[in-house]
Enzyme design. Structure first.
Site, short mmCIF file in Angstrom:
data_model
loop_
_atom_site.label_atom_id
_atom_site.label_comp_id
_atom_site.label_asym_id
_atom_site.label_seq_id
_atom_site.Cartn_x
_atom_site.Cartn_y
_atom_site.Cartn_z
N SER A 171 -3.05 12.29 59.95
CA SER A 171 -2.30 12.79 58.82
C SER A 171 -3.16 13.36 57.70
O SER A 171 -2.65 13.92 56.73
CB SER A 171 -1.42 11.68 58.26
OG SER A 171 -2.20 10.57 57.83
N LYS B 9 -6.43 13.13 49.56
CA LYS B 9 -5.20 13.20 50.35
C LYS B 9 -3.99 13.04 49.41
O LYS B 9 -4.08 12.35 48.39
CB LYS B 9 -5.22 12.10 51.40
CG LYS B 9 -4.09 12.17 52.43
CD LYS B 9 -4.34 11.15 53.52
CE LYS B 9 -3.25 11.22 54.61
NZ LYS B 9 -3.56 10.33 55.74
N SER C 81 -6.05 8.83 61.72
CA SER C 81 -5.69 9.88 60.77
C SER C 81 -6.82 10.47 59.95
O SER C 81 -6.61 11.44 59.23
CB SER C 81 -4.59 9.37 59.81
OG SER C 81 -3.39 9.15 60.51
#
Length: 594
Positions: free
Chosen positions: A221, A146, A245
């Site tokens: 996210s 990420k 997320s």
């Protein structure tokens, strides 16, 4: 006639608002060339043929497909034995990653050229006998990260244009461990600006889309990570979770994940949009294409003793769990009391319950301590500073996530207007659920925050006692009421997060596995049913305004398996039980193939 007149005025106002937002976005691009267009050009340059060996732009061949088909355990064996080169494996996954990016816009930092050098050096050392890959538990495994994970020499701007052009001066603890374990970090993936959304879009990197449909969100996210893994651009990667997320992207995009409890996985040295926010701790957690890969990766990380890399990790080695001779009892939470599950999500949960019962497992309905109360506590803790920290890096005219824009507008209203509108919703609209959230979600003082933490602990104690009294091993529920929402859907759907957010508040371990897909005929809602679902409260109404079984046809649907705090090993075992019983009944989720 009067209603039509007001309706036309409302439509004109909406069009005018959209036009202003569109122009403001263009103005931002002009005023922020360095942080917007420059960053996109840098990414393009890192992808083009001049920056990468030509192999990364060639079509996938038979050897690539062979590599992409094997689990990471076999991949590691083949590297350690010398059968496969690290560069050969990286070629296959690098090609797929670039194809996935072309389809979904899922990448932020493209580190393939540097990863190729790392892999080549490791291959050379292995050939000379200067290193022993057998001592590296993740030897040769390409790992995606990420955008929040710091890698020396690369940005971690997480969608803020103001943070571009500021490469990290050091590796995060996680990146250091992965390199020492023999893994090859090779790309970073898309997130939403502020990290507080179930979409993954920013002005810097634009919109990441669902791997199954360009018109829907991949989740957030950690949405870029889920999109990349679903398209076989990576076999395993790292995301974060503060309200769902990693679990929502797994549900939206059709991959596997286990959200860790706080203190179980590395996080030091990474960036965040809300430093110091510990009321609902964010946790780093892996995501993967299969449960086998997920377990292998967890074990590989723990062989490296992560507490020696990161002070925040508990010194708790990986534990073997065997539930074969144990009477495993599953509880089911069918509804969070705010937004009832949509037909495909409920159908997936029913499939799991039926499969478990037919296999002889005990499955009971679980009546939890009020999940709505938990949602209110969690929302207040996460938004306690009025979103000031998360939005402070956003530049003038820089577009924000539509859901967070709404939240910000509410949080910055004068308290008298907040009170009046809450009263209107409660007594005129007769919607106590939505009114209750509006009344409590305000900017908090330090004293109020302390009181909320105490309230959180009381709520956790209620769950502890209830879980113990029911003698549960696992709890089953949907990850979200809906399948993947349409692009821009967070404007209506950001408040519908109770099924995941609840377990962040409790700090329980929770995993998601894909089970089925939306079926346009089986999952259609009649007008009467749709009206009933919308009538529950404003949150449910806005969520179901987005539900359309026709346009959502084929989207993945997951189920959430929850365990108690720090039960990552047990939850993985529980997910394996669920998948095994489903397969025995012929219910098999087919992954996207390269």
């Amino acid at each position: 006639m009067r209603e039509k007149k007001f309706s036309k005025k409302g439509m004109r106002l909406k069009k005018w608002t959209r036009r202003v937002q569109h122009q403001a976005s263009h103005l931002f691009m002009l005023l922020s060339y360095k942080g917007y267009l420059w960053k996109e050009q840098e990414r393009t340059q890192r992808i083009n043929i001049a920056s990468l060996p030509s192999e990364y732009h060639s079509p996938l061949d038979a050897s690539d497909h062979e590599i992409l088909a094997v689990p990471i355990t076999q991949l590691i064996i083949n590297v350690s034995s010398g059968k496969w080169k690290r560069t050969t494996i990286l070629h296959a996954y690098g090609k797929c990653a670039l194809r996935a990016h072309e389809k979904t816009n899922c990448l932020t930092e493209v580190m393939i050229a540097e990863a190729h050098t790392t892999a080549s050096n490791a291959d050379a050392q292995h050939d000379k006998g200067e290193s022993d890959s057998r001592l590296q538990p993740l030897a040769g495994v390409p790992v995606s990260l990420k955008d929040t994970v710091c890698v020396k020499g690369f940005d971690s701007c997480i969608g803020y244009s103001a943070w571009t052009g500021k490469p990290a001066t050091h590796d995060a603890a996680l990146a250091s461990l992965l390199l020492d374990a023999g893994a090859i970090p090779f790309v970073k993936t898309a997130v939403p600006i502020t990290l507080l959304s179930f979409e993954s879009s920013s002005a810097v990197f634009r919109r990441c889309t669902n791997p199954h449909s360009p018109h829907h969100s991949p989740g957030g996210s950690s949405g870029g990570e889920a999109a990349l893994i679903a398209l076989c651009g990576s076999r395993v990667g790292i995301g974060t979770d503060v309200a769902g997320s990693v679990r929502i992207p797994a549900h939206y995009s059709g991959v596997y994940t286990v959200k860790a409890s706080a203190g179980r996985f590395l996080k030091t040295g990474c960036v965040t949009s809300m430093p110091g926010q510990e009321g609902i701790p964010a946790v780093y957690s892996p995501m993967a294409r299969t449960l086998e890969d997920l377990e292998s990766f967890w074990k590989g990380v723990f062989e490296m003793k992560p507490w020696n890399y990161d002070h925040s990790v508990l010194e708790m080695p990986w534990r073997m769990v065997d539930l074969k001779d144990v009477k495993v009892r599953f509880g089911v939470m069918w509804d969070d009391g705010v937004v009832p599950p949509s037909p495909p999500c409920r159908r997936a949960l029913e499939e799991v319950v039926t499969s478990l019962r037919k296999a002889g497992y005990e499955v009971v309905d679980f009546d939890p301590p009020d999940p709505y109360e938990g949602l209110k506590i969690a929302a207040q803790l996460l938004l306690a500073d009025g979103l000031r920290t998360a939005t402070s890096p956003i530049r003038l005219f820089e577009p924000n996530d539509p859901g967070m824009s709404q939240a910000l507008t509410w949080l910055r209203l004068p308290s008298i207007l907040q009170s009046l509108y809450s009263l209107y919703v409660r007594y005129i609209r007769r919607d106590p659920i939505y009114a209750g959230l509006l009344e409590c979600v305000r900017t908090k003082s330090v004293r109020e925050h302390y009181a909320l933490v105490a309230e959180r602990e009381r709520y956790r104690a209620k769950w502890f006692e209830k879980w113990r009294s029911e003698d549960l091993y696992f709890l089953l529920c949907v990850p979200n009421a809906l399948p993947a929402v349409p692009n821009g859907g967070m404007k209506k759907g950001w408040k519908a997060c109770g099924y995941t957010f609840l377990f962040n508040l409790l700090d329980y371990t929770a995993g998601v596995l894909p089970v089925t897909r939306v079926d346009s005929s089986r999952d259609a809602l009649s007008p009467v049913e749709l009206k009933r679902l919308k009538s529950r409260n404003a949150i449910s109404r806005e969520a179901y305004e987005m539900y359309d079984a026709q346009t959502m046809h084929g989207l993945p649907i997951g189920v959430q398996v929850v365990g108690k705090r720090l039960e990552e090993e047990r939850v993985l075992e529980g997910m394996m039980i669920v998948e095994k019983t489903l397969r025995e009944r012929g219910v098999v989720y087919e992954l996207l193939q390269p």
